[in-house]
Design a protein around this motif. Structure first.
Motif, mmCIF file in Angstrom:
data_model
loop_
_atom_site.group_PDB
_atom_site.id
_atom_site.type_symbol
_atom_site.label_atom_id
_atom_site.label_comp_id
_atom_site.label_asym_id
_atom_site.label_seq_id
_atom_site.Cartn_x
_atom_site.Cartn_y
_atom_site.Cartn_z
ATOM 1 N N ASN A 180 0.811 -1.207 0.000
ATOM 2 C CA ASN A 180 0.000 0.000 0.000
ATOM 3 C C ASN A 180 0.847 1.261 0.000
ATOM 4 N N GLU A 181 1.824 1.330 0.874
ATOM 5 C CA GLU A 181 2.636 2.533 1.026
ATOM 6 C C GLU A 181 3.568 2.741 -0.177
ATOM 7 N N ALA A 182 3.823 4.015 -0.462
ATOM 8 C CA ALA A 182 4.831 4.296 -1.485
ATOM 9 C C ALA A 182 6.211 4.143 -0.852
ATOM 10 N N GLY A 183 7.190 3.885 -1.691
ATOM 11 C CA GLY A 183 8.572 3.829 -1.207
ATOM 12 C C GLY A 183 8.873 2.656 -0.308
ATOM 13 N N THR A 184 8.015 1.659 -0.341
ATOM 14 C CA THR A 184 8.299 0.480 0.479
ATOM 15 C C THR A 184 8.495 -0.716 -0.433
ATOM 16 N N GLY A 185 8.988 -1.762 0.143
ATOM 17 C CA GLY A 185 9.034 -3.022 -0.575
ATOM 18 C C GLY A 185 8.252 -4.005 0.253
ATOM 19 N N GLN A 186 7.874 -5.084 -0.348
ATOM 20 C CA GLN A 186 7.220 -6.104 0.468
ATOM 21 C C GLN A 186 8.094 -7.342 0.493
ATOM 22 N N PHE A 187 8.368 -7.800 1.697
ATOM 23 C CA PHE A 187 9.243 -8.959 1.868
ATOM 24 C C PHE A 187 8.530 -9.929 2.786
ATOM 25 N N GLU A 188 7.670 -10.748 2.204
ATOM 26 C CA GLU A 188 6.980 -11.647 3.117
ATOM 27 C C GLU A 188 7.560 -13.047 3.028
ATOM 28 N N ARG A 189 7.269 -13.804 4.029
ATOM 29 C CA ARG A 189 7.845 -15.132 4.134
ATOM 30 C C ARG A 189 6.713 -16.080 4.477
ATOM 31 N N THR A 190 6.567 -17.113 3.709
ATOM 32 C CA THR A 190 5.512 -18.078 3.970
ATOM 33 C C THR A 190 6.152 -19.422 4.264
ATOM 34 N N LEU A 191 5.674 -20.059 5.307
ATOM 35 C CA LEU A 191 6.199 -21.356 5.694
ATOM 36 C C LEU A 191 5.009 -22.276 5.901
ATOM 37 N N LEU A 192 4.996 -23.376 5.179
ATOM 38 C CA LEU A 192 3.841 -24.255 5.208
ATOM 39 C C LEU A 192 4.324 -25.692 5.413
ATOM 40 N N ILE A 193 3.864 -26.307 6.473
ATOM 41 C CA ILE A 193 4.329 -27.652 6.774
ATOM 42 C C ILE A 193 3.139 -28.607 6.811
ATOM 43 N N ALA A 194 3.198 -29.628 5.989
ATOM 44 C CA ALA A 194 2.130 -30.633 5.995
ATOM 45 C C ALA A 194 2.713 -31.913 6.573
ATOM 46 N N ASP A 195 2.240 -32.270 7.752
ATOM 47 C CA ASP A 195 2.762 -33.465 8.412
ATOM 48 C C ASP A 195 2.203 -34.715 7.733
#
Lengths: 381, 477
Positions: B209-224
C-alpha cells in the motif's frame, strides 16, 4: 605493444608466438578482442556442463597437421574468417597452423564430393586448422571434412561457410579421434536467399569433443538442416552447441541430434533458435533425443527458443530415456543375443541421423566403420 | 464499442491506495534497521541472529543478471523495509478492523465478512509489512491446524518455525532469498498435523500500500504425515509510477504421504501502457517432498508485475514423491516475465509434470526457464514438460530456456515446446458466430490456458479467467 590479458589465457597466447606464417587479416583486432576474455570455465553459461581443466593442463605444442586433400582446396596465407567472440575461436584466428579455402564458382555443380582429411599424429600435438568455403550463386557441392586425431592431441579447428543466393551445400563432418584426443570445431555458416545447407556431424569417437555450429539465415527462403549423432563411451564427452539465427522472413530450419550414452560418458546438447523481430513465416524445428545405456552416464540437454516474431511455427523437443524393454524382449525372443538386440536398436536409432546425409559414400563409410567397431549392425548390402 | 471503452478503462482495477495512517521506518538497509525490525516484532534473539547472518551473506552476493529481463536495479538503500498500518495491530474480532481497511478488503473481494464465511475460505491478509487479520482461526485450531501470520507463529510456535525456517530455501540460496531472510516482516505460517485433511482452502492476500516500500513476506507451510492442504495466494498493489520491490520466500515441506496444493494468482501492478512503474516481483518459492509418496503441486496464474523472476520448485526427495507445476503467464505492454520451475529428482520413482503456457502481447517478453534434474539416485524417475507460447503481436517475444540434466539410465524425460500465433481462422470462426474480436480472443486464450486453469480451486478459477481477459485488453495485434 603490451596488452593486458587475463592470466588464464596468457600461456595459451605465449604458446602461439612461434607461429606467424599464416595471418588473419584482422590479426590485431582479434588480439585486442581477447583482452576481455578468460579461459572457459563452468561458471560461463556456454561452458556450464563441459569441463575444461584437463585441456588447460595439457603441455601442448603448436604444430602443423598432416593434410590429405583434393586439389581444389587452396592453401592460403591470409585468413579472412569472421571474427569470433569465444576464446577458442579467437585462439585459432591468432595463429592458424594451416589455412585452406575452397571456392565453387557460380552455377558450378559437382556430384563428386570434395574430401579433406586432417590428421594429428603426435602426443601433445596442438593443431589449429582454418577453412573457408565459398559457394557462388546457384553453385552446388558436397564437402567432407574428416578429422583423425591420434594419441593425446588437441585440434582447435575453425570453418567459415559463405553461401550465395540459390547455392546448395552438403557438409559432412567426420570426427574419428582417439580416446585421449581433444577437439573443438567452430563452424559458422552464412546463407543468402534460397540457399540450402545440410550439415551433418558424425562423431564416431573422441575423448573430448566440442562442436559449435552457428547458422545464420540472412536471405529469404533459405533453409538450414543441422544434424548429428554421438555414441560416447567410457569417460568420453561430446558437446554440441548449435545456433540457428533466423534473421529474415520465410526461412526454414530443421535440427536433429541423437545420442546414445554408454559407461561413464557425458553428453551435452545446447541448441538455440533465434527468430528475429521481422522474421515472419519462419518454420523452425529442433529435436534432441538421447538414450542412456548406463547409470553412470550423464546427459545435459538445453534446447532453447528465443522468438520475437509472431507469425511463426517453432517447436522443439528433447527426450532422454532408454530402450523399450518390450522391443528388446521381442528381438531376444527371435534369437538375438542381448548385445545383438541392443546393437540392432542402436542402429535403427542412429541411422535416422546418418541417412539425413545426401552423400551416399559417407553414409556407407560411417555405417561400415561403426559396425566394424561393434557399435551398430550395418545394413544388409 | 461501449463495452470496450468500459473494459479498457479498468485495465488495473486494484490500483487504488488506502488512506490508512501507517508507521514507516526510514529508508535504508543496515544492521541497525534489521535490529529495529526485529525489535518492533518483539522477536527472540535466535531470529535476530539468523537475520543478521542472512544480511552478512547478502552483502557478499551480487544481484543475478542471468534472467532474460532488463530493468534498472532497485536501490536497496532507498526502500523502507517496514511499514505497518498505525491503528491497533492486533484485532480480537473482525468487527474491530479499521473501516478503511475493511473497505480495502471489500474492494479486493476478500472474504472477511460473515456472508462470505459461507464460502469457507480462511484468509490471512498482509498489508505492506504486517499481517492484519486472519479468519477462521478457532475453527482450524479444533483440528490442530495452525494458520496465522509468521510473526505470531514466531511468538507462539517458535520451535516449529525455528526447526523449518530456511531449511528449504537456505539464506545462501540466492540474492533475493538472502535479502528476504534479513528483512522479512511478515507472511503466513501454516502447520497441518498428522492425518488431517484441511477442510477449507487457506488463503493469504498480499497488498503493498505505502509508497517507497518493498514487500518482503515469508511463507512457511508444513504438511505433516498423511495430511492435505490447499493454499491460495493473491496479490495486488496500488498504481504508482515508481517500481516497487516484492521479494518473497515461500517454503513448503510435505512429509510422508502429505499433499500440498499451492495456487497463486499474481496480479501486482504491472506498470502503465508505456512501461512506467509496476512491481518487481523477485520471488523464491520451493517445496520439499520430504517423505515417501508426498506430493506438491504449484499452480500459478501470472498476470501482473513489471518484471517477474520466479521459479516455484520441487525437491523430490522422498521415494514415489510427485511434483507438479502448472503455469499461465500473461505479459502485456512492457511487462517482462522470466518464470518456470525446477524439478530436482532425488528419490526413486519420483514423477514430475510441468505444463507452462505463456501468452505475450504488446511489447512484452515472456520466458520459460526450467530445470529438470535427475540425480543418479532417482531410479525410474519420470518427467514430462510441455511449454507452449502464444504470441499476440509482432512486437512481443516468447522464449524457452529448458535445462535437462539426466544422470541415470532408468529415467524418462520428455520436453516439448511450441510457439505460434493466435489462429486467424479461429478468430474468424468466432466472429462468424457473432462474437466480437475481444470476446473471441478471450475465449481462445481461455481455451488455450484451460489445462492450467482447471487445476485452480473453483473460487480462483473464475477470478483467473476474468483476469486473463482484462490483462489482454486491447492487445489484438
Amino acid at each position: 605493444m603490451e596488452r593486458v590479458l587475463n592470466h588464464s589465457i596468457q600461456k595459451w597466447l605465449d604458446a602461439t608466438l612461434a607461429f606467424d606464417t599464416i595471418r588473419h587479416q584482422n590479426h590485431d583486432a582479434v588480439l585486442a578482442s581477447m583482452e576481455s576474455l578468460e579461459f572457459p570455465h563452468s561458471k560461463m553459461e556456454d561452458w556450464k556442463y563441459t569441463r575444461t581443466q584437463k585441456l588447460n593442463q595439457g603441455q601442448w605444442v603448436l604444430q602443423r597437421s598432416e593434410v590429405i586433400s583434393d586439389p581444389e582446396f587452396q592453401a592460403v596465407s591470409s585468413v579472412q574468417t569472421q571474427m569470433r567472440s569465444g576464446f577458442f575461436g579467437c585462439l585459432n584466428q591468432v595463429a592458424p597452423t594451416e589455412a585452406f579455402s575452397l571456392d565453387i564458382a557460380p552455377n558450378e555443380s559437382f556430384d563428386e564430393p570434395f574430401h579433406f582429411v586432417i590428421k594429428s599424429n603426435e602426443d601433445w600435438a596442438w593443431t589449429q586448422p582454418s577453412f573457408e568455403l565459398t559457394l557462388g550463386e546457384h553453385a552446388c557441392a558436397k564437402v567432407v571434412l574428416h578429422f583423425i586425431g591420434k594419441h593425446n592431441g588437441f585440434c582447435n579447428a575453425l570453418l567459415d561457410v559463405t553461401m550465395m543466393e540459390g547455392s546448395h551445400l552438403d557438409l559432412d563432418i567426420i570426427q574419428d579421434n582417439d580416446d585421449s584426443f581433444f577437439q573443438i570445431l567452430d563452424i559458422r555458416v552464412d546463407e543468402a536467399s534460397k540457399s540450402h545447407c545440410n550439415v551433418l556431424t558424425h562423431t564416431l569417437n573422441g575423448g573430448w569433443t566440442r562442436n559449435n555450429l552457428w547458422m545464420s539465415l540472412n536471405g529469404e527462403h533459405a533453409h538450414a538442416a543441422l544434424s548429428g549423432f554421438y555414441l560416447p563411451q567410457d569417460g568420453q564427452l561430446v558437446d554440441n552447441h548449435t545456433v540457428v539465427d533466423h534473421r529474415v522472413p520465410n526461412c526454414t530450419s530443421n535440427e536433429l541430434y541423437k545420442g546414445v550414452l554408454y559407461d561413464k560418458s557425458k553428453g551435452v546438447f545446447n541448441g538455440k533458435v533465434f527468430v528475429r523481430k521481422d522474421a515472419q513465416k519462419t518454420e523452425a524445428y529442433q529435436s534432441n533425443k538421447n538414450i542412456m545405456m548406463s547409470d553412470d552416464a550423464t546427459m545435459d540437454s538445453k534446447p532453447e527458443l528465443e522468438i520475437y516474431a509472431d507469425d511463426v511455427r517453432c517447436s522443439h523437443g528433447s527426450t532422454t530415456g532408454q530402450f523399450d524393454e518390450e522391443a528388446l524382449f521381442y528381438l531376444r525372443a527371435r534369437g538375438l543375443s542381448a548385445l545383438g538386440a541392443k546393437q540392432l536398436l542402436v542402429s535403427a536409432y542412429v541411422n535416422e541421423v546418418i541417412n539425413r546425409s545426401n552423400n551416399a559414400e559417407v553414409v556407407t563409410f560411417v555405417k561400415q566403420e561403426l559396425s566394424a567397431r561393434g557399435r551398430i549392425i550395418a545394413d544388409e548390402v | 464499442m461501449e463495452i470496450l471503452d468500459e473494459i479498457t478503462g479498468k485495465d488495473y482495477e486494484f490500483g487504488f491506495t488506502t488512506n490508512i495512517e501507517s508507521e514507516k521506518i526510514p529508508a535504508g538497509l543496515n544492521e541497525e534497521i534489521i535490529r529495529v525490525i526485529s525489535a518492533k516484532k518483539n522477536e527472540p534473539s535466535w531470529l535476530l541472529d539468523w537475520r543478521l547472518e542472512a544480511f552478512k551473506i547478502w552483502q557478499g552476493m551480487n544481484e543475478p543478471e542471468w534472467a532474460h529481463v532488463h530493468y534498472t536495479k532497485p536501490d536497496f538503500q532507498a526502500i523502507s523495509y517496514y511499514s505497518a498500518p498505525k491503528s491497533k495491530p492486533k484485532y480480537n474480532s473482525l468487527d474491530e478492523i479499521d473501516p478503511e481497511m475493511r473497505k480495502t478488503m471489500d474492494r479486493l473481494g476478500i472474504s472477511m465478512d460473515e456472508q462470505k464465511r459461507l464460502n469457507g475460505i480462511a484468509v490471512d491478509f498482509v498489508m505492506d509489512s504486517v499481517s492484519v487479520a486472519t479468519s477462521f482461526k478457532e475453527k482450524l485450531a479444533e483440528l490442530g491446524i495452525i494458520f496465522c501470520s509468521i510473526s505470531e507463529a514466531v511468538q507462539e510456535h517458535g520451535d516449529l518455525v525455528r526447526k523449518y525456517l530456511g531449511t528449504v530455501v537456505p539464506r545462501t540460496d540466492n540474492f533475493y532469498a538472502a535479502l528476504n531472510s534479513a528483512v522479512f516482516t511478515d507472511g503466513s505460517f501454516c502447520y497441518i498435523p498428522k492425518g488431517v485433511r484441511c477442510p477449507m482452502e487457506l488463503s493469504t492476500y498480499f497488498r503493498i500500500n505505502e509508497a517507497g516500500t518493498g514487500q518482503f513476506e515469508r511463507t512457511l507451510l508444513i504438511a505433516d504425515e498423511e495430511s492435505y492442504v490447499s493454499y491460495l495466494e493473491g496479490c495486488t498493489a496500488p498504481q504508482r509510477d515508481e517500481n516497487q520491490l516484492h521479494a518473497a520466500v515461500v517454503e513448503l515441506v510435505a512429509m510422508e504421504k502429505a499433499e500440498i496444493k499451492y495456487s497463486t494468482v499474481q496480479n501486482w501492478y504491472p506498470g502503465d501502457k508505456d512501461g512506467n512503474g509496476g512491481v518487481f516481483n523477485f520471488v523464491t518459492k520451493r517445496g520439499l517432498c520430504d517423505g515417501y509418496k508426498s506430493k506438491i503441486s504449484w499452480t500459478q496464474v501470472e498476470t501482473g508485475s513489471a518484471v517477474t523472476w520466479k521459479y516455484p520448485s520441487c525437491i523430490l526427495k522422498g521415494d514415489y514423491s510427485v511434483g507438479e507445476f502448472y503455469s499461465v503467464a500473461v505479459t502485456n505492454h512492457f511487462q517482462q516475465a522470466d518464470t518456470g520451475t525446477k524439478m530436482i529428482h532425488i528419490g526413486r520413482n519420483t514423477h514430475s509434470t510441468i505444463i507452462s503456457k505463456g501468452i505475450s502481447a504488446g511489447h512484452s517478453n515472456n520466458s520459460y526457464r526450467g530445470l529438470v534434474q535427475i540425480n543418479s539416485s532417482a531410479k525410474n524417475a519420470r518427467n514430462f514438460s510441455q511449454c507452449d507460447s502464444l504470441l499476440m503481436t509482432d512486437t512481443s517475444g516468447a522464449h524457452t530456456f529448458p535445462y535437462i540434466e539426466v544422470n541415470n539410465s532408468s529415467a524418462q524425460v520428455e520436453h516439448e515446446a511450441t510457439t505460434s500465433k493466435i489462429g486467424e481462422d479461429q478468430i474468424f470462426y468466432c466472429l462468424q458466430r457473432g462474437l466480437d474480436e475481444e470476446q473471441a480472443i478471450s475465449m481462445i486464450v481461455n481455451g488455450y490456458a484451460k489445462e492450467v486453469l482447471n487445476k485452480l480451486p473453483m473460487e480462483f478459477a473464475v477470478e483467473a479467467q476474468k483476469l486473463l481477459a482484462i490483462s489482454l485488453e486491447g492487445s489484438v495485434g
